[in-house]
Design an enzyme around this catalytic site. Structure first.
Site, PDB file in Angstrom:
ATOM      1  N   HIS A  23       0.895  -1.355  -0.018  1.00 13.32           N
ATOM      2  CA  HIS A  23       0.073   0.144  -0.043  1.00 13.32           C
ATOM      3  C   HIS A  23       0.894   1.274  -0.019  1.00 13.32           C
ATOM      4  O   HIS A  23       0.683   2.193  -0.679  1.00 13.32           O
ATOM      5  CB  HIS A  23      -0.766   0.060   1.351  1.00 13.32           C
ATOM      6  CG  HIS A  23      -2.181  -0.929   1.364  1.00 13.32           C
ATOM      7  ND1 HIS A  23      -2.014  -1.660   2.510  1.00 13.32           N
ATOM      8  CD2 HIS A  23      -2.795  -1.259   0.542  1.00 13.32           C
ATOM      9  CE1 HIS A  23      -2.900  -2.406   2.418  1.00 13.32           C
ATOM     10  NE2 HIS A  23      -3.580  -2.404   1.223  1.00 13.32           N
ATOM     11  N   LYS A  47     -16.222  -6.585   6.598  1.00 11.05           N
ATOM     12  CA  LYS A  47     -15.522  -7.578   7.228  1.00 11.05           C
ATOM     13  C   LYS A  47     -15.136  -7.380   8.686  1.00 11.05           C
ATOM     14  O   LYS A  47     -15.346  -6.151   9.161  1.00 11.05           O
ATOM     15  CB  LYS A  47     -14.030  -7.322   6.389  1.00 11.05           C
ATOM     16  CG  LYS A  47     -14.040  -7.553   4.924  1.00 11.05           C
ATOM     17  CD  LYS A  47     -12.719  -7.370   4.310  1.00 11.05           C
ATOM     18  CE  LYS A  47     -12.816  -6.949   2.836  1.00 11.05           C
ATOM     19  NZ  LYS A  47     -11.740  -6.331   2.444  1.00 11.05           N
ATOM     20  N   ARG A  96      -2.294  -6.268  -8.106  1.00  8.52           N
ATOM     21  CA  ARG A  96      -0.947  -7.081  -7.696  1.00  8.52           C
ATOM     22  C   ARG A  96      -0.764  -8.171  -8.734  1.00  8.52           C
ATOM     23  O   ARG A  96       0.330  -8.518  -9.004  1.00  8.52           O
ATOM     24  CB  ARG A  96      -1.168  -7.904  -6.370  1.00  8.52           C
ATOM     25  CG  ARG A  96      -0.875  -6.653  -5.340  1.00  8.52           C
ATOM     26  CD  ARG A  96      -1.546  -7.347  -3.775  1.00  8.52           C
ATOM     27  NE  ARG A  96      -2.958  -7.789  -3.850  1.00  8.52           N
ATOM     28  CZ  ARG A  96      -3.704  -8.097  -3.060  1.00  8.52           C
ATOM     29  NH1 ARG A  96      -3.292  -8.304  -1.617  1.00  8.52           N
ATOM     30  NH2 ARG A  96      -4.773  -8.319  -3.197  1.00  8.52           N
ATOM     31  N   SER A 134      -2.890  -7.683   3.375  1.00  7.83           N
ATOM     32  CA  SER A 134      -3.137  -7.425   4.921  1.00  7.83           C
ATOM     33  C   SER A 134      -3.686  -8.744   5.360  1.00  7.83           C
ATOM     34  O   SER A 134      -3.213  -8.897   6.584  1.00  7.83           O
ATOM     35  CB  SER A 134      -4.171  -6.489   5.121  1.00  7.83           C
ATOM     36  OG  SER A 134      -4.014  -5.156   4.417  1.00  7.83           O
TER      37      SER A 134
HETATM   38  O1  PNS Z   1      -9.068  -2.960   0.504  1.00  4.76           O
HETATM   39  P1  PNS Z   1     -10.349  -3.194  -0.066  1.00  4.76           P
HETATM   40  O2  PNS Z   1     -10.998  -4.225   1.087  1.00  4.76           O
HETATM   41  O3  PNS Z   1     -10.060  -3.998  -1.184  1.00  4.76           O
HETATM   42  O4  PNS Z   1     -11.189  -1.982  -0.405  1.00  4.76           O
HETATM   43  C1  PNS Z   1     -12.513  -2.112  -0.862  1.00  4.76           C
HETATM   44  C2  PNS Z   1     -13.461  -0.698  -1.316  1.00  4.76           C
HETATM   45  C3  PNS Z   1     -13.217   0.056   0.115  1.00  4.76           C
HETATM   46  C4  PNS Z   1     -12.477   0.159  -2.097  1.00  4.76           C
HETATM   47  C5  PNS Z   1     -14.675  -1.072  -1.693  1.00  4.76           C
HETATM   48  O5  PNS Z   1     -15.300  -1.896  -0.856  1.00  4.76           O
HETATM   49  C6  PNS Z   1     -15.674   0.148  -1.737  1.00  4.76           C
HETATM   50  O6  PNS Z   1     -15.100   1.095  -2.517  1.00  4.76           O
HETATM   51  N1  PNS Z   1     -16.656   0.411  -0.663  1.00  4.76           N
HETATM   52  C7  PNS Z   1     -17.341   1.194  -0.445  1.00  4.76           C
HETATM   53  C8  PNS Z   1     -18.825   1.164  -1.168  1.00  4.76           C
HETATM   54  C9  PNS Z   1     -18.973   1.083  -2.444  1.00  4.76           C
HETATM   55  O7  PNS Z   1     -18.899   2.329  -3.039  1.00  4.76           O
HETATM   56  N2  PNS Z   1     -19.346  -0.079  -3.235  1.00  4.76           N
HETATM   57  C10 PNS Z   1     -19.578   0.015  -4.447  1.00  4.76           C
HETATM   58  C11 PNS Z   1     -18.237  -0.266  -5.143  1.00  4.76           C
HETATM   59  S1  PNS Z   1     -18.691  -0.715  -6.901  1.00  4.76           S
END
Ligand code: PNS
Length: 167
Positions: A23, A47, A96, A134
């Site tokens: 990150h 989560k 990745r 993570s």
């Molecule tokens: O580190 P992560 O868990 O892969 O991040 C995921 C994240 C936070 C980018 C994604 O879950 C997100 O954007 N959530 C916010 C809710 C939202 O906008 N959902 C629709 C996404 S298409």
């Protein structure tokens, strides 16, 4: 399409539970590409996180302080709505391996459908960090494995004290 803004703000969203060196590499590279980079933690994550949002924000602040144009924040609800609120034109995500691509593509296309004016930019992870997540860091650390070089030292120290408390 609106014209290119004079100052481009990008959001780097994620769970960051905790932030890894993968990150951090993206933060460093993103800070050179965009005028402002906001590292934003999702608040209403389904989560079960190891660290609270406040702890994760503290850990992020501890490691991004050398980058003057990087801010740390958190958000609720839709990412694209938060990006619009912060006048961000870009969502930054790291890829990745090919296994990341399908999920990232789905999210990027959904986000584009919701707000076409906001672009998703993907950056390839540095190959030195492409195996780090993570989730794996927490698993390996919890089982007594060596995680030095995978997370910033301040994060390793936090993991150590968190595990000591839960024993
Ligand atoms: O580190 P992560 O868990 O892969 O991040 C995921 C994240 C936070 C980018 C994604 O879950 C997100 O954007 N959530 C916010 C809710 C939202 O906008 N959902 C629709 C996404 S298409």
């Amino acid at each position: 399409m609106p014209p290119k803004p004079a100052n481009v703000t990008a959001i780097y969203p994620g769970s960051f539970d905790p932030i890894t060196n993968g990150h951090l590499d993206l933060v460093q590279r993103g800070s050179r590409m965009f005028d402002t980079l906001i590292v934003a933690i999702l608040r209403n994550d389904s989560k079960q996180p190891l660290f609270s949002v406040e702890e994760r924000m503290d850990m992020l602040r501890e490691v991004v302080y050398p980058y003057r144009n990087v801010q740390v924040d958190c958000f609720d609800g839709l990412l694209v709505d938060y990006a619009a609120e912060r006048s961000a034109a870009v969502l930054l995500r790291g890829i990745r391996a090919i296994s990341d691509y399908e999920y990232e593509l789905q999210m990027a296309l959904m986000n584009r459908r919701l707000r076409p004016e906001i672009e998703t930019v993907f950056m390839m992870s540095n190959e030195a960090y492409s195996f780090i997540s993570s989730r794996l860091v927490k698993e390996v650390f919890g089982l007594g494995g060596n995680i030095s070089g995978l997370v910033p030292p301040s994060v390793e120290a936090r993991l150590q004290s968190r595990m000591a408390k839960t024993k």
